[in-house]
Scaffold this motif. Structure first.
Motif, PDB file in Angstrom:
ATOM      1  N   THR A 184      73.044  71.016  71.497  1.00  0.00           N
ATOM      2  CA  THR A 184      73.926  71.576  72.534  1.00  0.00           C
ATOM      3  C   THR A 184      74.707  70.511  73.297  1.00  0.00           C
ATOM      4  O   THR A 184      75.603  70.855  74.064  1.00  0.00           O
ATOM      5  CB  THR A 184      73.109  72.407  73.554  1.00  0.00           C
ATOM      6  OG1 THR A 184      72.061  71.592  74.059  1.00  0.00           O
ATOM      7  CG2 THR A 184      72.555  73.661  72.940  1.00  0.00           C
ATOM      8  N   CYS A 185      74.378  69.239  73.098  1.00  0.00           N
ATOM      9  CA  CYS A 185      75.105  68.183  73.812  1.00  0.00           C
ATOM     10  C   CYS A 185      76.568  68.172  73.361  1.00  0.00           C
ATOM     11  O   CYS A 185      76.852  67.979  72.180  1.00  0.00           O
ATOM     12  CB  CYS A 185      74.471  66.814  73.528  1.00  0.00           C
ATOM     13  SG  CYS A 185      75.454  65.458  74.196  1.00  0.00           S
ATOM     14  N   PRO A 186      77.509  68.373  74.278  1.00  0.00           N
ATOM     15  CA  PRO A 186      78.919  68.423  73.862  1.00  0.00           C
ATOM     16  C   PRO A 186      79.433  67.097  73.319  1.00  0.00           C
ATOM     17  O   PRO A 186      80.458  67.057  72.651  1.00  0.00           O
ATOM     18  CB  PRO A 186      79.651  68.801  75.149  1.00  0.00           C
ATOM     19  CG  PRO A 186      78.742  68.385  76.245  1.00  0.00           C
ATOM     20  CD  PRO A 186      77.344  68.535  75.729  1.00  0.00           C
ATOM     21  N   GLU A 215      78.718  57.631  76.042  1.00  0.00           N
ATOM     22  CA  GLU A 215      79.390  58.893  75.733  1.00  0.00           C
ATOM     23  C   GLU A 215      78.893  60.030  76.630  1.00  0.00           C
ATOM     24  O   GLU A 215      79.499  61.087  76.682  1.00  0.00           O
ATOM     25  CB  GLU A 215      79.147  59.270  74.266  1.00  0.00           C
ATOM     26  CG  GLU A 215      79.849  58.370  73.268  1.00  0.00           C
ATOM     27  CD  GLU A 215      81.353  58.519  73.345  1.00  0.00           C
ATOM     28  OE1 GLU A 215      81.877  59.524  72.901  1.00  0.00           O
ATOM     29  OE2 GLU A 215      82.017  57.608  73.901  1.00  0.00           O
ATOM     30  N   CYS A 216      77.788  59.811  77.314  1.00  0.00           N
ATOM     31  CA  CYS A 216      77.211  60.879  78.155  1.00  0.00           C
ATOM     32  C   CYS A 216      78.151  61.182  79.323  1.00  0.00           C
ATOM     33  O   CYS A 216      78.528  60.288  80.069  1.00  0.00           O
ATOM     34  CB  CYS A 216      75.836  60.456  78.670  1.00  0.00           C
ATOM     35  SG  CYS A 216      75.132  61.660  79.825  1.00  0.00           S
ATOM     36  N   VAL A 217      78.479  62.474  79.477  1.00  0.00           N
ATOM     37  CA  VAL A 217      79.388  62.875  80.559  1.00  0.00           C
ATOM     38  C   VAL A 217      78.631  63.550  81.715  1.00  0.00           C
ATOM     39  O   VAL A 217      79.228  64.211  82.559  1.00  0.00           O
ATOM     40  CB  VAL A 217      80.519  63.800  80.036  1.00  0.00           C
ATOM     41  CG1 VAL A 217      81.439  63.040  79.106  1.00  0.00           C
ATOM     42  CG2 VAL A 217      79.961  65.039  79.343  1.00  0.00           C
ATOM     43  N   MET A 218      77.323  63.387  81.737  1.00  0.00           N
ATOM     44  CA  MET A 218      76.457  63.925  82.800  1.00  0.00           C
ATOM     45  C   MET A 218      76.702  65.416  83.048  1.00  0.00           C
ATOM     46  O   MET A 218      76.720  65.871  84.192  1.00  0.00           O
ATOM     47  CB  MET A 218      76.651  63.138  84.114  1.00  0.00           C
ATOM     48  CG  MET A 218      75.911  61.830  84.169  1.00  0.00           C
ATOM     49  SD  MET A 218      74.177  61.851  83.665  1.00  0.00           S
ATOM     50  CE  MET A 218      73.408  62.731  84.974  1.00  0.00           C
ATOM     51  N   CYS A 219      76.868  66.160  81.955  1.00  0.00           N
ATOM     52  CA  CYS A 219      77.133  67.597  82.118  1.00  0.00           C
ATOM     53  C   CYS A 219      75.866  68.382  82.433  1.00  0.00           C
ATOM     54  O   CYS A 219      75.940  69.549  82.817  1.00  0.00           O
ATOM     55  CB  CYS A 219      77.808  68.147  80.863  1.00  0.00           C
ATOM     56  SG  CYS A 219      76.769  68.043  79.399  1.00  0.00           S
ATOM     57  N   LEU A 220      74.711  67.784  82.228  1.00  0.00           N
ATOM     58  CA  LEU A 220      73.392  68.371  82.504  1.00  0.00           C
ATOM     59  C   LEU A 220      73.004  69.473  81.517  1.00  0.00           C
ATOM     60  O   LEU A 220      71.980  70.143  81.698  1.00  0.00           O
ATOM     61  CB  LEU A 220      73.294  68.907  83.946  1.00  0.00           C
ATOM     62  CG  LEU A 220      73.725  67.935  85.064  1.00  0.00           C
ATOM     63  CD1 LEU A 220      73.582  68.609  86.424  1.00  0.00           C
ATOM     64  CD2 LEU A 220      72.914  66.648  85.033  1.00  0.00           C
ATOM     65  N   THR A 221      73.801  69.692  80.482  1.00  0.00           N
ATOM     66  CA  THR A 221      73.505  70.751  79.512  1.00  0.00           C
ATOM     67  C   THR A 221      72.154  70.530  78.827  1.00  0.00           C
ATOM     68  O   THR A 221      71.398  71.481  78.592  1.00  0.00           O
ATOM     69  CB  THR A 221      74.613  70.790  78.426  1.00  0.00           C
ATOM     70  OG1 THR A 221      75.864  70.925  79.072  1.00  0.00           O
ATOM     71  CG2 THR A 221      74.410  71.931  77.452  1.00  0.00           C
ATOM     72  N   CYS A 222      71.847  69.276  78.512  1.00  0.00           N
ATOM     73  CA  CYS A 222      70.594  68.999  77.796  1.00  0.00           C
ATOM     74  C   CYS A 222      69.382  69.365  78.651  1.00  0.00           C
ATOM     75  O   CYS A 222      68.384  69.877  78.131  1.00  0.00           O
ATOM     76  CB  CYS A 222      70.546  67.537  77.359  1.00  0.00           C
ATOM     77  SG  CYS A 222      70.868  66.372  78.697  1.00  0.00           S
ATOM     78  N   ILE A 223      69.476  69.121  79.964  1.00  0.00           N
ATOM     79  CA  ILE A 223      68.354  69.466  80.849  1.00  0.00           C
ATOM     80  C   ILE A 223      68.121  70.974  80.791  1.00  0.00           C
ATOM     81  O   ILE A 223      66.991  71.455  80.682  1.00  0.00           O
ATOM     82  CB  ILE A 223      68.642  69.041  82.305  1.00  0.00           C
ATOM     83  CG1 ILE A 223      68.792  67.524  82.399  1.00  0.00           C
ATOM     84  CG2 ILE A 223      67.537  69.521  83.236  1.00  0.00           C
ATOM     85  CD1 ILE A 223      69.085  67.018  83.808  1.00  0.00           C
TER      86      ILE A 223
HETATM   87  S1  SF4 Z   1      74.142  65.155  80.157  1.00  0.00           S
HETATM   88 FE1  SF4 Z   1      72.966  65.564  78.293  1.00  0.00          FE
HETATM   89  S2  SF4 Z   1      74.133  67.134  77.210  1.00  0.00           S
HETATM   90 FE2  SF4 Z   1      75.517  66.224  78.742  1.00  0.00          FE
HETATM   91  S3  SF4 Z   1      76.574  64.605  77.635  1.00  0.00           S
HETATM   92 FE3  SF4 Z   1      74.804  63.664  78.633  1.00  0.00          FE
HETATM   93  S4  SF4 Z   1      73.212  63.694  77.053  1.00  0.00           S
HETATM   94 FE4  SF4 Z   1      74.782  65.148  76.422  1.00  0.00          FE
END
Ligand code: SF4
Ligand code: SF4
Ligand code: SF4
Length: 318
Positions: A253-255, A274-282
């Motif tokens: 699910t990580c974009p 590359e992590c955009v701190m979208c929090l989707t993985c959490i």
């Molecule tokens: S916060 Fe998690 S889901 Fe979002 S880009 Fe970073 S590693 Fe991927």
């Protein structure tokens, strides 16, 4: 059962609020005008509010938190800075204003959101404020089945060099720039023109690669700056190895297609720039193994999922 607790998210909105309060204080002490100070308070409030809503809302409504943040921040900057203020907030504007020695507006925006900000907040701008992804992310391809080969990632460096080269050529070769009397309205034309090109390329890539974040991964020249700063980011995703069962749901699910479990195995936080701190993985992790955390570790080690290498069973089960 989803066991993700609110505390797994909480470090992100706290860090955002703290950072922007600090920026407001510094700008106030520096004697900046009232509007600039209010602007940073506003951004801090909406970004942290978006993150809290994302954490608290039920699963199907979580994205409303991100949308509120993106439209409130990216949308407002687009309108107030680019259209009403006639300031070129695109990367060419950044180069032009630096050459002209003008630090207000675009340069200070880049300093806060894209140069100093990522040292504290990682690529939070990319996850919660950017006016480009604000539009591209309305498409349905929030997940992709992986990254194109590494060489495609170099397009953004080429784009960065071409933008810089164009500005240098105009400035030194044609005596064109901020000294031009018509610069005010020209700033808006540059801004709107640049955005039309970005949206055009971005939407084309979204449809071609079925990936809302394709522009971010391969083409965006701004990411070159943000990635360089986020090498030092204090805020990152952290995984607890004792709770991770290596189901790979987070990667699916990580974009940005980051191989999160591989960082956990390596005993590291997610140090990918590359992590955009979208929090989707959490939100995705079924065991609550992931959290937003503050710490110090040098980033830059990229563990990314190549295209179509996740087992179909995982992709279909999430
Ligand atoms: S916060 Fe998690 S889901 Fe979002 S880009 Fe970073 S590693 Fe991927
Ligand atoms: S990579 Fe570029 S387009 Fe994507 S979110 Fe970041 S600044 Fe915006
Ligand atoms: S979703 Fe959670 S349990 Fe599954 S691999 Fe990712 S961190 Fe581990």
């Amino acid at each position: 059962m989803n066991v993700v607790k609110f505390r797994n998210y909480i470090m992100a909105p706290i860090a955002v609020l703290f950072f922007f309060s600090l920026v407001s204080l510094v700008t106030w002490l520096a004697g900046e005008n009232f509007l600039t100070i209010i602007n940073y308070i506003y951004i801090g409030i909406f970004a942290s509010l978006g993150m809290v809503l994302y954490a608290k809302l039920p699963k199907r409504k979580k994205n409303r938190g991100r949308k509120i943040s993106m439209y409130a921040i990216g949308g407002l900057l687009f309108l107030v800075m680019g259209v009403l203020g006639r300031i070129d907030g695109q990367i060419e504007g950044f180069f032009f204003y630096i050459l002209a020695g003008i630090t207000a507006g675009t340069v200070s925006h880049y300093l806060v959101a894209k140069i100093i900000g990522p040292v504290f907040l990682n690529r939070g701008w990319c996850g919660w404020g950017c006016w480009t992804i604000m539009i591209l992310d309305v498409f349905p391809y929030k997940r992709s089945d992986g990254r194109l080969p590494e060489k495609f990632g170099w397009i953004r460096y080429l784009h960065f060099a071409m933008s810089f080269g164009l500005v240098l050529l105009l400035w030194f070769g044609f005596d064109y720039g901020i000294s031009n009397q018509k610069w005010d309205i020209a700033g808006m034309y540059w801004f709107l023109g640049g955005n039309i090109v970005y949206y055009g390329i971005g939407i084309g890539l979204v449809l071609l690669l079925k990936d809302n974040r394709a522009f971010c991964k391969y083409v965006c020249p701004v990411s070159v700056i943000i990635k360089s700063s986020s090498v030092f980011s204090l805020l990152r995703i952290k995984g607890k190895s004792s709770l991770c069962d290596h189901c790979n749901a987070c990667t699916a699910t990580c974009p940005m297609n980051i191989r999160i479990p591989d960082y956990i195995v390596a005993g590291q936080r997610v140090v990918s720039t590359e992590c955009v701190m979208c929090l989707t993985c959490i939100n995705t992790c079924p065991t609550g193994a992931l959290e937003a955390s503050f710490g110090f570790d040098l980033g830059g080690k990229e563990l990314l999922q190549p295209k179509s290498t996740l087992p179909v069973s995982i992709k279909n089960s999430i």
